[in-house]
Scaffold this active site. Structure first.
Site, PDB file in Angstrom:
ATOM      1  N   HIS A  73       0.539  -1.338  -0.105  1.00  0.00           N
ATOM      2  CA  HIS A  73      -0.358   0.470  -0.020  1.00  0.00           C
ATOM      3  C   HIS A  73       0.563   0.841   0.022  1.00  0.00           C
ATOM      4  CE1 HIS A  73       0.871  -0.301   4.392  1.00  0.00           C
ATOM      5  NE2 HIS A  73      -0.111   0.946   4.787  1.00  0.00           N
ATOM      6  N   HIS A  75       1.494   3.842   1.478  1.00  0.00           N
ATOM      7  CA  HIS A  75       1.710   4.705   2.763  1.00  0.00           C
ATOM      8  C   HIS A  75       3.384   4.560   2.709  1.00  0.00           C
ATOM      9  CE1 HIS A  75      -2.123   4.031   5.482  1.00  0.00           C
ATOM     10  NE2 HIS A  75      -2.359   5.009   4.942  1.00  0.00           N
ATOM     11  N   ASP A  77       5.481   4.728   5.018  1.00  0.00           N
ATOM     12  CA  ASP A  77       6.095   3.788   6.120  1.00  0.00           C
ATOM     13  C   ASP A  77       6.735   2.760   5.190  1.00  0.00           C
ATOM     14  OD1 ASP A  77       3.949   3.707   7.168  1.00  0.00           O
ATOM     15  OD2 ASP A  77       4.406   2.325   8.440  1.00  0.00           O
ATOM     16  N   HIS A  78       6.115   2.240   4.075  1.00  0.00           N
ATOM     17  CA  HIS A  78       6.164   1.712   3.185  1.00  0.00           C
ATOM     18  C   HIS A  78       6.819   1.722   1.917  1.00  0.00           C
ATOM     19  CE1 HIS A  78       3.517  -1.222   6.055  1.00  0.00           C
ATOM     20  NE2 HIS A  78       3.580  -0.049   6.309  1.00  0.00           N
ATOM     21  N   HIS A 131      -7.719  -0.816   5.469  1.00  0.00           N
ATOM     22  CA  HIS A 131      -6.910   0.086   6.011  1.00  0.00           C
ATOM     23  C   HIS A 131      -6.469   1.133   4.910  1.00  0.00           C
ATOM     24  CE1 HIS A 131      -3.277   1.639   8.109  1.00  0.00           C
ATOM     25  NE2 HIS A 131      -2.086   1.338   7.216  1.00  0.00           N
ATOM     26  N   ASP A 152      -0.316  -3.855   6.361  1.00  0.00           N
ATOM     27  CA  ASP A 152      -0.747  -2.887   7.833  1.00  0.00           C
ATOM     28  C   ASP A 152      -2.439  -3.758   7.838  1.00  0.00           C
ATOM     29  OD1 ASP A 152       1.672  -1.812   7.776  1.00  0.00           O
ATOM     30  OD2 ASP A 152       0.173   0.077   7.455  1.00  0.00           O
ATOM     31  N   HIS A 190       4.399  -4.619  10.574  1.00  0.00           N
ATOM     32  CA  HIS A 190       4.872  -3.470  11.849  1.00  0.00           C
ATOM     33  C   HIS A 190       4.940  -4.758  13.488  1.00  0.00           C
ATOM     34  CE1 HIS A 190       4.488   0.398  11.187  1.00  0.00           C
ATOM     35  NE2 HIS A 190       4.254  -0.084   9.879  1.00  0.00           N
TER      36      HIS A 190
HETATM   37 FE    FE Z   1       2.519   1.098   8.083  1.00  0.00          FE
HETATM   38 ZN    ZN Z   2       0.120   1.256   6.771  1.00  0.00          ZN
END
Ligand code: FE
Ligand code: ZN
Length: 279
Positions: A73, A75, A77-78, A131, A152, A190
């Site tokens: 996805h 985001h 942080d990915h 998400h 996530d 995570h």
């Molecule tokens: Fe994440």
């Molecule tokens: Zn995420």
């Protein structure tokens, strides 16, 4: 107090904890992200590289060439490390068709596949919105081992927050993952396991499989080891979000919400709300 859930536990025996799969290892990033590295000792694929530096370091240390980057996805942080990794390695990027990504060579929808013969990696794509609107998972085999990379959406004893979808979508996405083979290793993005388990224990104080896993995971964290992968079997036995039909979970969610919850989606939504507010 919780004989209902005890009785529903398949055989009264504890699910096995999951040993790490040789060839799949976590690269820690930020404070609690894992970038999963799949390698055969020469070549590698990474999933959700939010940062480039820790990946470049591992590639250098282990003398690996990066062939592909898989994304679940959009985001940051990915995907934050993708552009730099592509610039440094020339790796190809595979990601969800329904999301805006910094780089993507091959867009994926449910049923599409990612295969790498040299790595013995055979994955197919599942659409799991909730998400984010276009979130996907990769499920298949690494060698003969069933593996799931779920970003996530599903976490050990928890799930992602519902940012872009509806509770109904998220519940359906989790049900899709829950139906995968029970021995599938679950690689989430995570290290949220202990905080999820503290809440899960509040939901199901009588769940002995959860207590047993909680002790094991606490010891892993004490030794600074990842608690992942988990397995679909462990999640079915312990994760309240996959147990929204269990009488004990329905009761706990109803008590927390202080109103009648008439459908599994309402139970799921109440559980998500409860977890969002749990300290
Ligand atoms: Fe994440
Ligand atoms: Zn995420």
């Amino acid at each position: 107090m919780d004989t209902g859930s005890q009785k529903m536990n398949k055989t009264h025996q504890q699910p096995d904890f999951v040993r790490p799969c040789p060839g799949i290892s976590p690269i820690p990033a930020f404070s609690d992200n894992y970038i999963w590295l799949i390698s055969n000792g020469r070549q590698a694929v990474v999933v959700d590289p939010g940062q480039a530096e820790p990946v470049m370091q591992v590639l250098k240390d282990q003398q690996l060439s990066l062939s592909a980057i898989l994304l679940t996805h959009h985001h940051q942080d990915h995907v934050g490390g993708v552009a730099e990794l592509v610039a440094q390695t020339g790796a190809k990027v595979w990601g969800p068709a329904g999301e805006i990504l910094p780089v993507c060579d091959t867009t994926l929808i449910e049923g599409d596949t990612f295969k790498d013969a040299a790595l013995q990696l055979n994955l197919s794509v599942l659409d799991i919105p909730g998400h984010t609107a276009g979130h996907i998972a990769f499920f298949g085999t690494f060698g003969t081992t069933p593996v799931l990379f779920c970003g996530d959406t599903l976490f050990a004893a928890g799930c992602g927050r519902v940012f872009e979808g509806t509770p109904a979508q998220m519940a359906a996405s989790l049900a899709k993952l829950a139906a995968l083979p029970v021995d599938s290793r679950v690689y989430c993005a995570h290290e949220y396991t202990l905080s999820n388990m503290r809440w899960a224990c509040a939901v199901e104080p009588g769940n002995t499989a959860l207590q047993h896993w909680h002790e094991h995971a606490s010891e892993q964290r004490r030794l600074n080891q990842p608690t992942l992968p988990s397995s679909i079997e462990l999640e079915l036995a312990c994760n309240p979000f996959l147990r929204a039909r269990q009488p004990s979970v329905v009761q706990a969610a109803t008590d927390w919400a202080q109103r009648e919850l008439t459908t599994p989606v309402e139970v799921f939504a109440a559980l998500r709300e409860w977890k969002n507010n749990f300290r």
